[in-house]
Scaffold this active site. Sequence first.
Site, PDB file in Angstrom:
ATOM      1  N   LYS A 189       0.850  -1.187   0.000  1.00 29.30           N
ATOM      2  CA  LYS A 189       0.000   0.000   0.000  1.00 29.30           C
ATOM      3  C   LYS A 189       0.885   1.235   0.000  1.00 29.30           C
ATOM      4  O   LYS A 189       1.628   1.492   0.950  1.00 29.30           O
ATOM      5  CB  LYS A 189      -0.906   0.000   1.237  1.00 29.30           C
ATOM      6  CG  LYS A 189      -1.791   1.220   1.306  1.00 29.30           C
ATOM      7  CD  LYS A 189      -2.801   1.100   2.405  1.00 29.30           C
ATOM      8  CE  LYS A 189      -3.678   2.333   2.472  1.00 29.30           C
ATOM      9  NZ  LYS A 189      -4.620   2.264   3.582  1.00 29.30           N
ATOM     10  N   LYS A 245      -1.903  -1.592  -4.069  1.00 32.52           N
ATOM     11  CA  LYS A 245      -2.833  -0.475  -4.024  1.00 32.52           C
ATOM     12  C   LYS A 245      -2.110   0.852  -3.950  1.00 32.52           C
ATOM     13  O   LYS A 245      -1.237   0.955  -3.082  1.00 32.52           O
ATOM     14  CB  LYS A 245      -3.696  -0.685  -2.788  1.00 32.52           C
ATOM     15  CG  LYS A 245      -4.474   0.478  -2.302  1.00 32.52           C
ATOM     16  CD  LYS A 245      -5.069   0.163  -0.984  1.00 32.52           C
ATOM     17  CE  LYS A 245      -5.945   1.348  -0.691  1.00 32.52           C
ATOM     18  NZ  LYS A 245      -6.276   1.533   0.622  1.00 32.52           N
TER      19      LYS A 245
HETATM   20  C1  PBG Z   1      -7.764   3.134   5.166  1.00 36.16           C
HETATM   21  C2  PBG Z   1      -7.930   2.937   3.721  1.00 36.16           C
HETATM   22  C3  PBG Z   1      -7.709   3.852   2.674  1.00 36.16           C
HETATM   23  C4  PBG Z   1      -8.152   3.218   1.506  1.00 36.16           C
HETATM   24  C5  PBG Z   1      -8.575   1.937   1.866  1.00 36.16           C
HETATM   25  N1  PBG Z   1      -8.419   1.785   3.226  1.00 36.16           N
HETATM   26  C6  PBG Z   1      -7.255   5.268   2.683  1.00 36.16           C
HETATM   27  C7  PBG Z   1      -5.939   5.635   3.223  1.00 36.16           C
HETATM   28  O1  PBG Z   1      -5.059   4.824   3.510  1.00 36.16           O
HETATM   29  O2  PBG Z   1      -5.768   6.843   3.391  1.00 36.16           O
HETATM   30  C8  PBG Z   1      -8.179   3.825   0.133  1.00 36.16           C
HETATM   31  C9  PBG Z   1      -9.189   3.269  -0.800  1.00 36.16           C
HETATM   32  C10 PBG Z   1      -9.486   4.102  -1.991  1.00 36.16           C
HETATM   33  O3  PBG Z   1      -8.951   5.225  -2.175  1.00 36.16           O
HETATM   34  O4  PBG Z   1     -10.288   3.658  -2.810  1.00 36.16           O
HETATM   35  N2  PBG Z   1      -6.509   3.022   5.666  1.00 36.16           N
END
Ligand code: PBG
Length: 324
Positions: A189, A245
């Site tokens: 991520k 992601k």
């Molecule tokens: C929470 C989380 C996020 C997303 C999924 N879980 C946002 C972040 O880390 O700030 C993003 C999903 C998306 O943008 O579609 N931690």
Amino acid sequence: MNHRRLRASRHVRELAATVKLNHRAFVQPIFVEEGLEKPREILGLAGVFVDTFHSIRETIAKDLGRGVSKFLLFPIPMAKGVKDFDFSFAISIVKEIKSAFGNDIWLACDVCLCSYTDHGHCGVLTPTFDAVDNHRSVMEISRYAELLAAAGADCIAPSDMMDGRIHAIRKGLDDSGYDAVSVMSYSAKFSSQFYGPFRDACHSSPQAGMLKDRKTYQISPANPDAAVAAAIRDEREGADFIMVKPAAHYLDVIAAISKELRKPIVAYHVSGEYAAIEALAAMGLVERESAHLEVWHSLVRAGSDVIISYAARDAKEWIEKMEL
Ligand code: PBG
């Protein structure tokens, strides 16, 4: 050399396609907010709503009718704090959904503290508010995971990016008898601008005085090796699914990880990536459906086995009528 023979008609293009999309590989994100009175559309994500405790049933029933049976749930609690998190809303919504749909659906639930903390960070902060406290965060996160499993979640999807969380979650689940519940790790991520519409919807933008972004725990776009290393570590710690992601801007990472690991690779085409296509489509500059289909092909080409998309509910219809 005539390469055009295999492009000459729709029929032959279908036969020559080595990438075949399948709607069964899609997961639909869903949002439910505590205390919300009527569903609200998410800014930038045309057609995607934050549901109420009651409206989520109808959303899922409709989605099932359109061929989606896998969901990733984001519960949005009303109360925000710094400790003693109350996970009861998330638990009640998982129970509600599973009691209504049982095994007709597969329900993964996001696990993170960013919707629970008043500063919007994904973990508990140190008393000086300048760093996340990894250990305490992992304790809260694995406690949360166990409660969700007890409520009936089929899969736990931790998106917090703390170190050691997969081991802690897996051990907690196994020790309490939830060994059949799978773990989908947001392993790769990245610290990204493309989460904007999601954060707006979940009221989860980081805003602690000293710590204004998530760069100390999310991966740097300049360090793809760190993503591969995290994926290898998470597989060893017991992750069943490994996620990358954002997805479309990180195809090299999807390719590298799918080469390295023997677990299903999940591509999360995130809110900002989706919203970019929607914005172009709204201006008449791309054809919406075809643009999403093109991105999905690229995700599969890179090595994704599962696709999380805000348009998952359209996947069956679009794939069936797609003209290559
Ligand atoms: C929470 C989380 C996020 C997303 C999924 N879980 C946002 C972040 O880390 O700030 C993003 C999903 C998306 O943008 O579609 N931690």
